[in-house]
Design an enzyme around this catalytic site. Structure first.
Site, PDB file in Angstrom:
ATOM      1  N   GLY A   1       0.704  -1.397   0.019  1.00 46.46           N
ATOM      2  CA  GLY A   1      -0.014   0.118  -0.106  1.00 46.46           C
ATOM      3  C   GLY A   1       0.819   1.268  -0.028  1.00 46.46           C
ATOM      4  O   GLY A   1       0.236   2.403  -0.102  1.00 46.46           O
TER       5      GLY A   1
ATOM      6  N   CYS B   1     -27.650  -8.835 -16.330  1.00 47.06           N
ATOM      7  CA  CYS B   1     -27.310  -8.576 -17.691  1.00 47.06           C
ATOM      8  C   CYS B   1     -28.198  -8.688 -18.590  1.00 47.06           C
ATOM      9  O   CYS B   1     -28.394  -9.919 -18.692  1.00 47.06           O
ATOM     10  CB  CYS B   1     -25.788  -9.197 -17.897  1.00 47.06           C
ATOM     11  SG  CYS B   1     -25.324  -8.868 -19.583  1.00 47.06           S
TER      12      CYS B   1
ATOM     13  N   CYS C   1     -26.311 -11.995 -20.844  1.00 50.03           N
ATOM     14  CA  CYS C   1     -26.072 -13.280 -20.494  1.00 50.03           C
ATOM     15  C   CYS C   1     -27.013 -13.575 -19.250  1.00 50.03           C
ATOM     16  O   CYS C   1     -26.781 -14.634 -18.479  1.00 50.03           O
ATOM     17  CB  CYS C   1     -24.659 -13.319 -20.223  1.00 50.03           C
ATOM     18  SG  CYS C   1     -24.097 -12.376 -18.780  1.00 50.03           S
TER      19      CYS C   1
ATOM     20  N   CYS D   1     -22.988  -6.695 -19.125  1.00 48.96           N
ATOM     21  CA  CYS D   1     -21.392  -6.890 -18.434  1.00 48.96           C
ATOM     22  C   CYS D   1     -20.868  -6.081 -18.885  1.00 48.96           C
ATOM     23  O   CYS D   1     -20.638  -5.615 -20.114  1.00 48.96           O
ATOM     24  CB  CYS D   1     -21.255  -8.211 -18.558  1.00 48.96           C
ATOM     25  SG  CYS D   1     -21.987  -9.485 -17.684  1.00 48.96           S
TER      26      CYS D   1
ATOM     27  N   CYS E   1     -18.997 -12.104 -20.011  1.00 47.32           N
ATOM     28  CA  CYS E   1     -20.133 -12.024 -20.550  1.00 47.32           C
ATOM     29  C   CYS E   1     -20.315 -13.098 -21.891  1.00 47.32           C
ATOM     30  O   CYS E   1     -21.318 -14.076 -21.826  1.00 47.32           O
ATOM     31  CB  CYS E   1     -20.573 -10.737 -21.264  1.00 47.32           C
ATOM     32  SG  CYS E   1     -22.362 -10.686 -21.579  1.00 47.32           S
TER      33      CYS E   1
END
Lengths: 368, 297, 202
Positions: B36, B245, B248, B270, B276
């Site tokens: 980080g 979606c 899909c 998506c 997808c």
């Protein structure tokens, strides 16, 4: 049925093909040659070299042609090439005192050893469009004074002789200068790194900052002590030989700005300096650089930092036009994922707002 | 000799010179050792503009080798123009195998998304980062923000998030949502939607972040705690989409809004195009999708 | 082979790809402390530098990174080899070193002699590359931290008896601290400062 957009690859390749077509333009006209650009658009070529930090007129001209005259694009192309070049060594500091000057003016003395030398300047031209340049008329050869063999004395050395200007920091006493192209910047910077950043900084940005100091945003009482343009020798130490050899000459523009300073308990009253040094002939840039350099030395002289031009982190973080143009222009890249996230939140907040309004309305009606 | 090094006459393998790669590699190792923390590095000019992925490209170039398979996504999609351009760059300068399949990739360079499919050990996710400093919009000065990180002084960030709540009733940050890594450094996850934040936590993949213009590299090793900042009375939560979606039928994934006409017609699909496509190939159909022939037969 | 040629030979057969492969091993090792990787298959550093140890030097050191060598490595051959292949300056003061290389069986000097970084820049710390007789077969330490799922056990052979105490001291001023790469022949294992080590059952 919905079909997602595809074919990014073909679109890119077609766009680049169209770019090449537009770059060439009308095929009935002869193509610009690199030599023509070097010879006839020399100051543009110089700006590209200066802000790309690469002294090569041919490549700068190529970049200008490739960029269709877009200067920042050309600077970017040349920078990206520069970064791939191996580093063979470090030259010695150039001696601008030994410059073969083509132009040299001082605003602080009427006459001085070496004289005032106007050189090829736009100054005192009347800015009237010149119809004779529409064609290709014969142009007279330039007249030049016989080049002197003696080096032309620097104005700052004249003042230094009287101890009326601060001493130049001797590079011998300092550590080796930093290299902003090899090390990440760490604020506050040394003056060496700051001058490097200014030397490749955007001319327009530095010009505006320099102008702001003249209008009272950190006034520095500047006098153009000297501006000189000419050829300087680039030398490199060869340890095996025990002496320096010359690699050739480069053209540079140097500006020594003489600024007021009242002195302190520790130091007698003396003038201070702002310094500008730029590849090629680029007087505006060198002057702007020297004004900004002086403004950025505020904390060195115990001056209050009150204006943008004095703020080192602000000035240096935003002076590089290749960085600036990249980040500003990246906004045209797709951001629809982030936008969707914002859209979702705004819609939700809007629903909450609307239902809160409805409740208010209902309460009003009930009260009536 | 016919090693890849000699085949690429004009460029070094992966474009960068070896000295630059060493410098970046050293930064990456320190970044991994201090999760980080933003390691300054001497970012180079790349042949693409700053802000267009030069940091990610430099990290990828320092990491990638001839055995790797590279995937590049922008907004979750492999076929957006900048993803296409970066993928083509590495094909040209590193002659590397490329894929659009998340599962097949060993190195994935991304802008603004984390793939839906869970990443696995052995994968490296390289983020393109525009502004690596999470405190930058609260305090523009590097000299100040560096002190704040050193002293772990993150009060300003909490004040900002709380002001959002006071003003809007919500934390108004929807992307580039700050996280705390391993209980120490507050980190900018790059402009991914906060929907993706939980995927960073305890990921099995190594996550590397490159900011070229701002000259910073940082990292999240695998199996590392990554916690989105929040408050007890306003816990962190991700976006939820009302519908699955449209192509899909996937639930619980990040969706793009597509405008279909000028009469308010729109659909949600998506954002992760590979995810997808794979679902559709497996026979999943959304309300506006068409059944995959092979799967249907 | 003369000392001179020994210093010139034994670099990566293919410098670009050799460095890439070694870096990947190092990066994976650093990202997953306690796991073992192999490195340097096409490098042949002079004794007593280990193969992986030498490969790390070739991969990471250059004229920007002062290198400190332990007494057993500070001889003409290894000094010359690292100098020739990396261009790194060999420094006698450990505090100035970015990398320190130690031969197997040598006492590990006090960690305080090496740069641990600063609060502002904890990355400006040394990385120690320590050759051991083997990366397994020693006392069992339990490792936890970033890169490690739950916990893992490591059994480095040849670490000093007070190693756990010294490692705890290295971690006391986190995020400051040293990072270590242990090598044994062609194998390496990383111990970043983020890893907590405890005795088994401790």
């Amino acid at each position: 049925m919905y079909v997602a957009v595809k074919g990014g690859e073909a679109a890119i390749s077609n766009a680049h093909r169209l770019l090449a077509d537009r770059r060439r333009g009308d095929r009935s006209l002869p193509a610009l040659s690199i030599d023509q650009i070097v010879a006839q658009l020399a100051l543009g070529v110089d700006r590209i070299m200066a802000e790309a930090s690469l002294y090569d007129r041919t490549l700068a001209a190529l970049a200008m042609r490739q960029a269709r005259g877009d200067m920042i694009e050309a600077i970017f192309i040349l920078r990206a090439y520069r970064t791939t070049l191996p580093r063979f060594g470090y030259s010695k500091a150039v001696d601008t005192g030994a410059m073969l000057v083509e132009r040299r003016i001082s605003a602080t003395y009427k006459d001085l050893p070496g004289g005032q030398l106007l050189g090829p300047t736009f100054d005192y031209t009347h800015r009237l469009l010149d119809p004779s340049l529409l064609g290709d008329n014969e142009v007279e050869t330039g007249l030049q004074r016989e080049p002197g063999t003696e080096p032309v004395m620097r104005v700052s050395d004249i003042l230094a002789g009287e101890s009326l200007i601060e001493m130049e920091e001797s590079s011998e006493q300092n550590d080796a200068p930093g290299d902003i192209t090899r090390e990440p910047l760490e604020f506050p910077l040394g003056r060496d790194e700051r001058l490097q950043a200014l030397a490749r900084g955007d001319e327009g940005f530095l010009l505006a900052l320099a102008y702001s100091t003249q209008r009272g945003y950190a006034r520095t009482h500047p006098f153009a002590g000297e501006i000189r343009i000419g050829q300087v020798e680039v030398e490199i130490d060869i340890p095996e030989l025990g002496f320096a050899v010359s690699l050739g000459r480069v053209q540079v523009t140097e500006c020594q700005m003489v600024n007021q300073f009242k002195g302190s308990a520790k130091q007698p009253p003396q003038f201070t300096r702002g310094y500008g040094l730029v590849f090629g002939q680029s007087e505006r840039k060198a002057m702007a650089m020297s004004l900004v350099d002086r403004a950025l030395r505020a904390s060195e002289f115990g001056e209050d930092i009150v204006a943008p031009a004095q703020d080192e982190e602000f000035v240096i973080s935003h002076s590089d036009n290749v960085q600036a143009t990249g980040f500003v222009e990246h906004l045209k890249l797709p951001h629809y994922v982030d936008f969707q996230a914002e859209l979702d939140l705004v819609r939700r907040m809007r629903r909450e707002y609307d239902s809160a309004q409805e409740i208010v309305e209902e309460m009003k009606e009930a009260a009536e | 000799m016919s090693t890849p090094e000699t085949d690429l006459a004009t460029y070094n393998f992966a474009y960068l010179d070896e000295q630059t790669k060493r410098m970046i590699r050293r930064a990456i190792l320190k970044a991994i050792a201090i999760p980080g923390y933003q390691v300054p590095f001497a970012s180079r000019e790349m042949p693409m503009p700053y802000g267009w992925g030069t940091g990610g490209v430099q990290v990828t170039a320092a990491v990638i080798g001839p055995d790797d398979t590279l995937k590049v996504i922008d907004q979750g999609a492999d076929d957006t123009t900048n993803a296409v351009s970066i993928r083509a760059f590495f094909q040209k300068v590193a002659n590397v195998a490329v894929t659009t399949k998340t599962r097949e990739a060993t190195v994935i360079q991304t802008r603004h998304r984390i793939p839906e499919e869970k990443l696995t050990e052995g994968q490296v996710l390289v983020y393109q980062v525009p502004i690596p400093e999470p405190l930058r919009f609260l305090e523009p000065r590097e000299t100040e923000t560096r002190k704040m990180h050193a002293l772990e002084e993150y009060g300003l960030m909490h004040v900002k998030l709380y002001e959002d709540i006071a003003r809007n009733g919500h934390i108004a940050t929807t992307y580039a949502y700050p996280v705390k890594v391993e209980g120490r450094y507050v980190m900018d996850p790059s402009p991914i939607p906060k929907f993706d934040n939980p995927k960073m936590h305890m990921s099995e993949a190594l996550q590397l972040f490159g900011a070229g213009r701002e000259k910073r590299i940082y990292a999240i090793p695998p199996h590392t705690k990554v916690v989105s900042l929040d408050f007890e009375d306003h816990p962190f939560e991700v976006q939820k989409f009302a519908k699955p979606c449209a192509l899909c039928g996937a639930h619980g994934v990040y969706l793009d809004e597509v405008i279909l006409d000028d009469k308010g017609g729109r659909m949600f699909v998506c954002s992760d195009t590979d995810f997808c496509e794979e679902r559709r190939e497996a026979g999943h159909v959304g309300e506006l999708g068409v059944a995959n022939k092979e799967a249907a037969e | 082979m003369s000392l001179h040629t020994e210093a010139l030979e034994g670099g990566f057969a293919s410098p670009v790809l050799g460095a890439q492969a070694t870096f990947r091993a190092l990066m994976d090792a650093m990202a997953r402390p306690g796991t073992t990787r192999t490195a340097g298959s096409n490098a042949a550093p002079p004794h007593p530098l280990g193969v992986a140890q030498g490969a790390v030097a070739l991969t990471l050191a250059d004229h920007d990174t002062p290198v400190w060598l332990s007494p057993a490595l500070a001889n003409a051959t290894t000094k010359g080899w690292i100098g020739f292949h990396t261009g790194a300056e060999i420094v006698s003061s450990s505090a100035h070193a970015r990398f320190a290389f130690l031969a197997a069986g040598e006492p590990i000097p006090d960690f305080h002699g090496f740069a641990a970084g600063s609060q502002d820049y904890p990355d400006r710390s040394a990385t120690l590359v320590i050759e051991l007789p083997a990366l397994t077969g020693g006392p069992t330490f339990v490792a936890r931290g970033p890169g490690i799922k739950d916990s893992t056990q490591i059994t480095l052979q040849g670490t000093p008896a007070d190693f756990l105490r010294r490692w705890a001291a290295n971690r006391a001023f986190s995020p400051l601290g040293l990072d270590i790469v242990f090598t044994a022949g062609s194998e390496l294992m990383a111990l970043p400062r983020s890893t907590d080590l405890q005795a088994l059952g401790g």
